[in-house]
Design an enzyme around this catalytic site. Structure first.
Site, PDB file in Angstrom:
ATOM      1  N   MET A  46       0.808  -1.220   0.000  1.00 50.91           N
ATOM      2  CA  MET A  46       0.000   0.000   0.000  1.00 50.91           C
ATOM      3  C   MET A  46       0.848   1.281   0.000  1.00 50.91           C
ATOM      4  O   MET A  46       0.443   2.293  -0.565  1.00 50.91           O
ATOM      5  CB  MET A  46      -0.895  -0.007   1.252  1.00 50.91           C
ATOM      6  CG  MET A  46      -1.853   1.160   1.344  1.00 50.91           C
ATOM      7  SD  MET A  46      -2.717   1.172   2.922  1.00 50.91           S
ATOM      8  CE  MET A  46      -1.845   2.467   3.785  1.00 50.91           C
ATOM      9  N   TYR A  47       2.005   1.242   0.649  1.00 50.43           N
ATOM     10  CA  TYR A  47       2.733   2.489   0.904  1.00 50.43           C
ATOM     11  C   TYR A  47       3.274   3.086  -0.400  1.00 50.43           C
ATOM     12  O   TYR A  47       4.093   2.481  -1.087  1.00 50.43           O
ATOM     13  CB  TYR A  47       3.879   2.256   1.902  1.00 50.43           C
ATOM     14  CG  TYR A  47       3.414   1.754   3.265  1.00 50.43           C
ATOM     15  CD1 TYR A  47       2.082   1.884   3.677  1.00 50.43           C
ATOM     16  CD2 TYR A  47       4.300   1.154   4.153  1.00 50.43           C
ATOM     17  CE1 TYR A  47       1.654   1.422   4.904  1.00 50.43           C
ATOM     18  CE2 TYR A  47       3.880   0.690   5.394  1.00 50.43           C
ATOM     19  CZ  TYR A  47       2.547   0.830   5.753  1.00 50.43           C
ATOM     20  OH  TYR A  47       2.122   0.376   6.983  1.00 50.43           O
ATOM     21  N   GLY A  48       2.802   4.291  -0.691  1.00 50.10           N
ATOM     22  CA  GLY A  48       3.205   4.968  -1.927  1.00 50.10           C
ATOM     23  C   GLY A  48       2.856   4.141  -3.148  1.00 50.10           C
ATOM     24  O   GLY A  48       3.535   4.245  -4.167  1.00 50.10           O
TER      25      GLY A  48
END
Ligand code: NAP
Length: 281
Positions: free
Chosen positions: A51-53
């Site tokens: 999910m991150y970035g």
């Protein structure tokens, strides 16, 4: 840097690790440098997620750990919407590509979603058999979720449960941490500084932290992390880009607070009543 058993795994994992949510916002070069600084300081435990970035954090982690993969305890997470049997396997393979590695040390379900837990568990088992993950865990699981999972796995426990835990939100101390401790499940404290909600220096709690920090010649952040990881089952994964921040955070891995100091922090940041639902971000 103190290391301890990660739940029932034989791996000895640094108590303080490196969070990566929003790390890409610092720019790729600064983010890679920050992670390498953290690794050099002993925080060889990296938490990331697809999910991150939208995958960019994993690419940055991949660059930071190139040539030193074997010294890092690497954790990533599958999004609930991808956590079907096939989807989990595909998501993990995509994470491995972005991270430039052939395996994760631990792979987590980011939070419980619409896919049945048994489908996700079957995928975790397949990934483990294929050597793509060495262990698996969960995140944002309350006791009822943990019990559901344990029922369907026939008592096989996740390696960890990653949960929101900071001085202002201590709800997991009521039931989640004791449940995990009884079953050898590591607890990983995310957002250990409450993101931007760290106690103000002039607040009553901030003054308690400052006094204890001065006595140990460390920063208030170091004291906060040492408090959160005071139990043998708990790890913390602060995210930091600044080198000074990294140094302060790593120092928590060697700071031992006295029982009196722990008692003072406990009073300054009261546990409060058991929350009706597990707090999360
Ligand atoms: P956090 O670690 O509580 O706070 C990050 C903020 O604290 C950043 O602004 C950082 O600044 C600052 N900071 C770090 N060290 C500092 C220091 N020594 N002194 C002053 N400021 C300091 O927040 P978070 O990123 O939400 O949580 C940490 C990690 O937990 C995430 O990165 C992610 O890996 C994980 N997480 C997991 C979940 C989940 O659902 N499983 C949810 C949230 C977070 P700089 O960056 O400028 O240094």
């Amino acid at each position: 840097m103190q290391r301890r058993s990660f739940g029932s795994l034989s791996a000895q994992v640094p108590v303080i690790g490196l969070g990566t949510w929003n790390i890409e916002k610092a720019g790729r070069s600064a983010a890679v440098t920050a992670l390498r600084t953290g690794l050099d300081l002993g925080m060889q435990h990296i938490d990331t997620a697809e999910m991150y970035g939208m995958g960019r954090a994993e690419e940055i982690v991949g660059q930071a750990i190139a040539m030193r993969r074997d010294r890092v305890f690497l954790v990533s997470k599958v999004l609930p919407e991808n956590a079907s049997r096939k989807g989990t396997i595909a998501a993990c393979e995509a994470s491995l590509t972005r991270l430039g590695t052939d395996h994760l040390d631990c792979y987590l379900l980011h939070w419980r979603g619409r896919h049945p837990l048994d489908a996700t568990f079957a995928a975790f088992e397949q990934l483990q058999r294929d050597g793509k993950i060495l262990s698996w865990g969960v995140s944002n699981f309350d006791v009822a979720d943990l019990e559901d999972f344990a029922r369907l796995t026939g008592g096989i426990m996740p390696a960890c449960n990653q949960v929101l835990y900071h001085l202002g939100v201590r709800g997991v101390e009521h039931a989640v941490i004791p449940w995990c401790e009884r079953r050898g499940v590591a607890v990983v404290a995310y957002s250990p500084f409450g993101q931007s909600n760290f106690p103000a220096p002039r607040s009553p709690g901030g003054r308690v932290l400052a006094r204890i920090a001065a006595a140990h010649k460390v920063s208030v952040r170091t004291v906060a992390l040492a408090f959160l990881t005071r139990r043998g089952s708990v790890f913390a994964i602060p995210k930091a880009v600044g080198a000074a921040h990294q140094t302060e955070n790593a120092a928590a891995g060697t700071l031992c607070l006295s029982d009196t100091e722990i008692g003072e922090i406990d009073v300054a940041f009261p546990l409060g009543p058991r929350p009706r639902t597990l707090p999360s971000i």
